[in-house]
Design a protein around this motif. Structure first.
Motif, short mmCIF file in Angstrom:
data_model
loop_
_atom_site.label_atom_id
_atom_site.label_comp_id
_atom_site.label_asym_id
_atom_site.label_seq_id
_atom_site.Cartn_x
_atom_site.Cartn_y
_atom_site.Cartn_z
N GLN A 114 33.26 26.14 11.80
CA GLN A 114 32.05 26.64 11.16
C GLN A 114 32.19 26.56 9.64
OE1 GLN A 114 29.34 27.79 12.94
NE2 GLN A 114 28.20 28.04 11.04
N ARG A 122 33.36 25.85 20.62
CA ARG A 122 31.93 26.19 20.60
C ARG A 122 31.61 27.05 19.38
NH1 ARG A 122 32.81 27.11 26.35
NH2 ARG A 122 31.88 25.41 27.55
N ARG A 123 30.39 26.90 18.92
CA ARG A 123 29.95 27.65 17.75
C ARG A 123 30.02 29.16 17.99
NH1 ARG A 123 26.15 26.18 13.44
NH2 ARG A 123 25.55 24.30 14.60
N SER A 160 37.01 27.95 16.18
CA SER A 160 35.56 27.88 15.99
C SER A 160 35.18 28.31 14.58
CB SER A 160 34.87 28.78 17.02
OG SER A 160 33.48 28.85 16.77
N PHE A 197 29.94 21.81 12.81
CA PHE A 197 28.85 21.99 13.77
C PHE A 197 27.54 21.47 13.18
CE2 PHE A 197 31.65 25.59 15.21
CZ PHE A 197 31.97 25.04 16.45
N ASP A 198 27.27 21.82 11.94
CA ASP A 198 26.03 21.41 11.30
C ASP A 198 26.02 19.90 11.07
OD1 ASP A 198 25.10 24.01 11.27
OD2 ASP A 198 25.88 24.41 9.26
N ASP A 213 26.31 22.42 18.93
CA ASP A 213 26.92 23.75 19.06
C ASP A 213 28.32 23.68 19.65
OD1 ASP A 213 24.79 25.12 17.95
OD2 ASP A 213 23.74 25.34 19.86
N TRP A 214 28.80 22.47 19.93
CA TRP A 214 30.16 22.35 20.44
C TRP A 214 30.79 21.04 19.97
CZ3 TRP A 214 31.13 18.16 23.63
CH2 TRP A 214 30.04 17.59 24.27
#
Length: 843
Positions: free
Chosen positions: A576, A543-544, A572, A581-582, A587-588
């Motif tokens: 990132q 997760r973020r 994580s 994520f982007d 967000d996961w």
């Protein structure tokens, strides 16, 4: 055969009852026109229960058996034909009841053959001694009931004379509700109730262009993208312009731009237009008054349109069902008065509330069907998913909103009512003050043990119906309930993987050539070979916010406490930094991976099994070799035994070297690494359709972001139609395994791939000669052992691998669609349960 064919139309899901006296040719007719498995013969059943098809004393037991088998077939949705005389009304009545119990149409096919012909045929049968009086009585019974078959409940009646029997051709009719070939996309619209302006507003929001007649009235609406509207009934009553709504919807349906199912208000309107005695209440008085201003032709068109609407539709390959008041799974795709009643009115308890309205049974709370069900009928302040069902009646006519769902996108679109057009009998709640109904549904995140216990059948997109045996479910619930991570973190369990076909090369059990040959035979030219890390299969939820979980193939957490938190935070941070994520808009992330070292999870196993075997062999075998060497020095003939013991000692040494390569000390996260090789899912998306090169490129970016934690997975693209490409890949495998690697996995480069017989294996493992000592024992390379091991059977393993892969993919897709947690865990649990199947664990 003379004359034109006599066509007999039979619904493809029905109970066909053959009616005719003994000797009329029913069995011959059945053999000619139906599959043997579809026909249930009373004579055959009599033989089953009495060993004599002519033993009339066994008739009650025979028909009990026939009814039982017919019930099983009808429950499974299979056409069934009953071959018996069926000349008495009471015998036919039991079959009509059977059809109604299973919500299928009963069809009668009567063989009206002259008595003399029947008597002559019976006389030619040495196994049948039937007095002429019996045939006479049967024919009298037949003639007596012939005209009343429709009144008995038969929806279709075909009466065949002697010439018709020879000219008969049976054709199958699809159910009117069966539109499975119609895949959309659709915009499903809730109850309109005469709110024409709001309907026009909503269609505009959905992107439809209205078409108007010369008087400016909306008579059609077309979507530029080819979408179609699906109206859930209750077009009329209560609102200011029911004729305008009907004119628009009827035009859209006629033009092929919409589908429509009936609501209870259309059903009542038809009866009123036909002069039936109905209560002119609940807004019907407004509709009748508004229709009085229309011409007679329009009123007739309205009556015909509403009367011709089908109770419900099954769409998109069975993935979507639309019905005004909803529909349970057992009634979907069926045809009966009960189906129509449920579709129009829902399931009521028989009670009324303080406002005089029926109390409805919360069928959606108990729904466990494969299809999404969209319905209306009972207004709600806002749509809310309940077990993959959704009510789209948001009370527009009461001042609420008119709502549609875009399918398959699951996107809600709504417009506000322009005013309150009608005061409801029961106060219509706003979103703010809506209270949960009595017996509210359980939260999506709550699981029920009854969802998984017992024999289960799970519907999957890739493999159809996958069965989980009761005993396997019981074993899985023990593991899942005691050891697994929290359900909301357990979205996936990796499937088992089959090895390549057994090699016949000297000294080898597995070789890349067999894996390449498999995919070549399935028409798959491009594959990718991935380094197989000798670690433990792992699934990482990242997760973020730095949280997450790392679990095993059986759902147990690899790490605990602060160490688990530190691992998740670090992975994580790497995701990132790598921009995953982007890029995925989530967000996961859910990653398929290997955790190294092997000893991080299997330390106890290494010490108790592998190290113990190695230590024992290293202690005993050198002593045995020394003793034999001394014996040989004394002149004893122990050469063969000495050679065998030396080989065993060498094998034991190789065995020890193998497991030691995969074990090393760790301190916290120091020495621990993860090797991801596939992005399984993110919020709203799965990635089985992305090529493996894409997945590995993201894994490489993770490794670049934190090389101390994340290990890259080496790979090689191969063209299995090019011998040079195959040879290069084989050399690569030999180098990997010679350097101590476990081997490689060969996968279709495109990832999820269809072959000549359906979906191909998602991967085949090709393990190295030395690594397989851990699987089959230190001395498995002895020719006598290899010959025995080459007889291993892979069919069951490969079938299991495909079923588990289908379940895993199905669970991920359900999670991405936002389905309730129990729907996701149905698949996760099934994978764990299938691990109890009797398959050789060494494969």
């Amino acid at each position: 055969m003379t004359g034109a064919p006599r066509t007999l139309a039979v619904p493809d899901l029905s109970l066909v009852v053959l009616i005719g006296v003994s000797g009329s040719g029913k069995s011959t007719f059945a053999r000619r026109h139906f599959a043997p498995t579809q026909v249930l013969s009373s004579d055959f059943c009599r033989g089953l229960v009495a060993d004599d098809e002519n033993d009339q004393s066994a008739t009650p037991a025979a028909f009990a058996l026939l009814h039982h088998i017919a019930g099983i077939r009808l429950r499974a949705g299979r056409l069934t034909v009953v071959d018996a005389t069926n000349v008495k009304a009471e015998d036919r009545a039991s079959l009509v009841r059977l059809a109604r119990e299973h919500d299928v149409l009963p069809v009668a096919i009567v063989l009206d053959v002259p008595e003399g012909v029947c008597l002559a045929r019976n006389a030619e049968r040495p196994d049948r001694d039937l007095p002429p009086g019996v045939v006479q009585r049967q024919r009298a019974d037949l003639r007596r009931g012939l005209r009343g078959l429709g009144r008995e409940g038969f929806r279709k009646v075909h009466v065949l004379g002697p010439d018709d029997v020879e000219r008969a051709v049976v054709t199958y009719e699809r159910q009117y509700n069966d539109r499975r070939e119609d895949t959309g996309p659709f915009d499903v619209v809730g109850d309109v109730h005469g709110c024409r302006e709001e309907l026009e507003d909503l269609l505009g929001e959905l992107g439809y262009a209205l078409r108007r007649d010369e008087r400016g009235r909306a008579v059609d609406a077309v979507h530029p993208g080819g979408r179609r509207a699906v109206f859930l009934g209750d077009l009329v009553d209560r609102g200011p312009d029911s004729p305008g709504v009907l004119r628009l919807v009827m035009g859209m349906v006629a033009a092929g731009h919409a589908l429509c199912v009936p609501g209870n208000h259309e059903n009542k309107l038809v009866r009123a237009l036909r002069g039936r005695d109905v209560q002119v209440t609940h807004g019907l008085e407004r509709t009748l008054a508004q229709l009085e201003a229309e011409d007679e032709d329009f009123r007739r068109e309205v009556e015909a349109f509403c009367d011709g609407l089908v109770s419900h539709y099954v769409l998109d390959g069975g993935a979507l069902v639309v019905a005004h008041a909803g529909l349970t799974e057992s009634l979907q795709g069926r045809s009966s008065a009960r189906v129509r009643s449920f579709a129009l009115y829902g399931d009521t308890t028989g009670e009324t509330d303080e406002f005089g309205l029926p109390v409805r049974h919360p069928w959606a709370r108990e729904y466990r069907g494969r299809a999404m069900v969209l319905y209306g009928h009972t207004p709600v302040p806002t749509p809310e998913w309940v077990n993959d069902t959704l009510c789209l009646d948001t009370g527009c006519v009461f001042g609420g909103r008119l709502t549609a769902l875009r399918y398959p996108e699951r996107e809600l679109v709504s417009v506000a009512a322009r005013q309150t057009h009608y005061a409801p009998a029961r106060p219509f709640p706003t979103v703010e003050d809506a209270a949960p109904p009595a017996g509210a549904t359980r939260p999506d995140g709550v699981l029920d043990v009854d969802d998984v216990l017992g024999k289960r059948v799970v519907e999957t997109r890739l493999a159809g119906r996958v069965t989980v045996r009761e005993e396997n479910a019981a074993a899985a619930i023990e593991v899942m309930s005691r050891f697994a991570v929290a359900p909301e973190q357990l979205l996936y369990l990796p499937p088992t993987m089959s090895p390549s076909a057994t090699s016949t090369r000297p000294g080898l059990l597995e070789h890349p050539a067999e894996a390449f040959a498999y995919y070549r035979g399935e028409g798959v030219a491009e594959v990718v070979c991935q380094e197989k890390h000798m670690g433990s299969r792992a699934v990482a939820l990242v997760r973020r916010d730095g949280s997450g979980v790392l679990h095993t193939r059986t759902g147990r957490s690899f790490l605990a406490g602060d160490l688990a938190a530190a691992f998740s935070a670090r992975l994580s941070a790497a995701a990132q930094e790598a921009g995953l994520f982007d890029e995925c808009g989530s967000d996961w992330l859910l990653l398929d991976a290997e955790l190294l070292p092997w000893s991080a999870k299997a330390g106890d196993l290494v010490r108790s099994q592998y190290a113990a075997v190695g230590a024992a062999a290293r202690t005993a075998l050198p002593a045995a070799v020394a003793a034999l060497e001394a014996a040989a020095a004394r002149g004893l003939d122990v050469g063969d035994l000495l050679d065998r013991q030396r080989r065993r000692a060498d094998d034991a040494g190789s065995f020890t070297e193998v497991y030691r390569r995969y074990c090393w000390p760790t301190d916290g996260l120091c020495g621990v690494s993860i090797a991801p090789f596939q992005v399984l899912a993110t919020a709203g998306a799965t990635y089985a359709d992305r090529p493996h090169a894409w997945h590995l490129s993201l894994a490489d970016r993770l490794a670049e972001a934190d090389p101390g934690l994340v290990r890259a997975t080496r790979s090689l693209a191969v063209d299995v139609t090019d011998p040079a490409s195959e040879a290069a890949a084989t050399t690569w495998w030999e180098e990997l395994t010679a350097a101590g690697g476990e081997g490689m996995v060969v996968k279709p480069a495109a990832n999820l791939t269809r072959g000549t017989k359906g979906y191909v294996q998602p991967g085949l493992k090709v393990r190295g000669r030395e690594y397989l000592r851990l699987v089959y024992g230190p001395d498995y390379t002895e020719p006598r052992h290899l010959d025995r091991l080459r007889e291993r059977f892979l069919g069951r393993k490969r079938g299991l691998a495909l079923r588990e892969y289908a379940l895993g993919t199905e669970g991920l897709e359900r999670a991405a669609r936002g389905e309730p947690l129990w729907r996701v865990h149905e698949c996760v649990f099934a994978v764990l349960a299938l691990e109890s199947e009797p398959v050789d664990p060494r494969l």
